[in-house]
Enzyme design. Structure first.
Site, PDB file in Angstrom:
ATOM      1  N   HIS A  30       0.440  -2.599  10.927  1.00 10.94           N
ATOM      2  CA  HIS A  30       1.728  -3.613  11.554  1.00 10.94           C
ATOM      3  C   HIS A  30       2.273  -3.085  12.969  1.00 10.94           C
ATOM      4  CE1 HIS A  30       1.857  -5.458   7.954  1.00 10.94           C
ATOM      5  NE2 HIS A  30       1.635  -4.332   7.102  1.00 10.94           N
ATOM      6  N   SER A  52       3.649  -6.140   3.036  1.00  7.72           N
ATOM      7  CA  SER A  52       2.621  -5.914   3.568  1.00  7.72           C
ATOM      8  C   SER A  52       1.273  -6.961   2.860  1.00  7.72           C
ATOM      9  CB  SER A  52       2.119  -4.432   3.795  1.00  7.72           C
ATOM     10  OG  SER A  52       0.940  -4.649   4.589  1.00  7.72           O
ATOM     11  N   LEU A  53       0.529  -6.090   2.059  1.00 10.89           N
ATOM     12  CA  LEU A  53      -0.601  -6.912   1.494  1.00 10.89           C
ATOM     13  C   LEU A  53      -0.043  -7.515   0.296  1.00 10.89           C
ATOM     14  CD1 LEU A  53      -1.735  -5.271  -1.618  1.00 10.89           C
ATOM     15  CD2 LEU A  53      -2.245  -3.591   0.078  1.00 10.89           C
ATOM     16  N   GLN A 106       1.138 -11.110  10.867  1.00 11.03           N
ATOM     17  CA  GLN A 106       1.627 -10.298   9.881  1.00 11.03           C
ATOM     18  C   GLN A 106       1.173  -8.708  10.118  1.00 11.03           C
ATOM     19  OE1 GLN A 106       0.045  -9.060   6.654  1.00 11.03           O
ATOM     20  NE2 GLN A 106       1.823  -9.429   5.330  1.00 11.03           N
ATOM     21  N   GLN A 140       0.790  -1.199   0.023  1.00 12.66           N
ATOM     22  CA  GLN A 140      -0.043   0.126   0.115  1.00 12.66           C
ATOM     23  C   GLN A 140       0.918   1.225  -0.047  1.00 12.66           C
ATOM     24  OE1 GLN A 140      -3.337  -0.653   2.625  1.00 12.66           O
ATOM     25  NE2 GLN A 140      -3.967   1.339   2.750  1.00 12.66           N
ATOM     26  N   ARG A 188      -9.456  -8.182   4.649  1.00 13.33           N
ATOM     27  CA  ARG A 188      -8.366  -7.643   5.497  1.00 13.33           C
ATOM     28  C   ARG A 188      -8.367  -6.174   5.576  1.00 13.33           C
ATOM     29  NH1 ARG A 188      -2.888  -6.120   4.234  1.00 13.33           N
ATOM     30  NH2 ARG A 188      -1.247  -6.824   5.857  1.00 13.33           N
TER      31      ARG A 188
END
Length: 309
Positions: free
Chosen positions: A197, A88-89, A246, A10, A113
């Site tokens: 996170h 991340s994603l 995560q 992102q 998510r």
């Protein structure tokens, strides 16, 4: 050549992303046209508005659809990695590439998510900031020194000289000031919608744990390096548990890149809008060859180079 795919996260999304790929590649069109979401994925990616595209619940499925489309084109061209990872994603895109779930499952999972992450801190003022040129220990000390103002943690270890903190807005502001006092060259507030996170995302972790009970996880065709480890799975690890962890713990991207190099990776294709990860790779392991792929032209050039045409 030992090839890895590295998927963007992102922050690199922008209006118009993927439009030329959609027009030129049927594999890309298929992913976008088949996405079953509660919004028009194609219209949002190609036309915006930017403010909506930048909201995490929309950004995440858009980014994963883009990644899945590019992965399909590369696969049909005979380009397959030996390792993969994502920021991340982007980890969901890496797992899709490795065969853990199909494209539509990956897209629907990150849509869930994104909503869970947005809901985790509804009504709570939060922030994130990139901290430049300060080592990990000094930044951790700054976060510790700001803990009386709320939660603030190191969320991303991106590359040498770039770390990201996140948490409650007041605590992030205080830690930012302490980081500057400790010698940080710059602290740059980030335009994001949540303290990603960090432990503040634990409600999203709980939601994902429940969601994963109804998801079928396939075996990986090749190893994926996980954000929360900076490494491949260990004995006893499971993919659902690592994905749950995560969302609420630090992303060790620098460690991931170094581990890729240790495993023999000498070539990386960055898949996604922008070239941020290519920059992180170059600052971490200078002799890895990188091919950032966002446009049809970049994709064609990467395929030709990787196939030695």
């Amino acid at each position: 050549m030992k090839l890895a795919f590295l998927y963007a996260g992102q922050g690199s999304q922008h209006v118009g992303m993927g439009q030329d790929l959609y027009e030129q590649y049927p594999q890309f069109r298929e992913i976008f046209d088949n996405a079953q979401l509660d919004f028009d994925l194609k219209k949002l990616c190609f036309e915006g508005p930017e403010e909506t595209l930048s909201q995490t619940q929309y950004t995440q499925p858009c980014m994963v659809a883009f990644a899945a489309g590019v992965t399909a084109i590369l696969r049909d061209a005979g380009i397959r990695p030996e390792l993969a990872a994502g920021l991340s994603l982007g980890e969901y895109s890496a797992l899709h590439a490795a065969g853990v779930f199909d494209a539509q499952t990956a897209i629907s999972l990150v849509a869930f998510r994104g909503k869970a992450m947005a809901e985790a801190v509804t009504g709570r003022p939060c922030g994130m900031a990139a901290v430049l040129q300060l080592d990990r220990d000094k930044l951790q000390a700054a976060c510790d020194g700001a803990s009386d103002a709320g939660v603030v943690e190191i969320a991303n270890y991106n590359c040498p000289g770039q770390l990201v903190i996140a948490g409650d807005a007041a605590a992030v502001d205080k830690a930012s000031a302490l980081a500057k006092e400790a010698g940080a060259r710059r602290v740059v507030p980030l335009k994001v919608s949540g303290p990603f996170h960090t432990s503040l995302m634990s409600p999203a972790g709980d939601a994902l744990r429940e969601k994963f009970k109804s998801v079928s996880f396939g075996k990986m065709d090749f190893p994926v390096l996980f954000n929360c480890k900076g490494d491949v799975m260990a004995e006893g690890d499971t993919i659902p548990a690592l994905l749950e962890r995560q969302v609420q713990s630090s992303v060790y991207l620098e460690d991931t890149i170094r581990r890729m190099a240790e495993l023999g990776v000498d070539t990386i294709v960055e898949i996604g809008p922008g070239k941020a990860l290519t920059g992180f790779v170059r600052k971490t392991v200078k002799d890895i060859k990188t091919y950032p792929v966002e446009t049809a032209g970049e994709l064609e050039a990467a395929i030709a180079a990787l196939k030695g045409v």
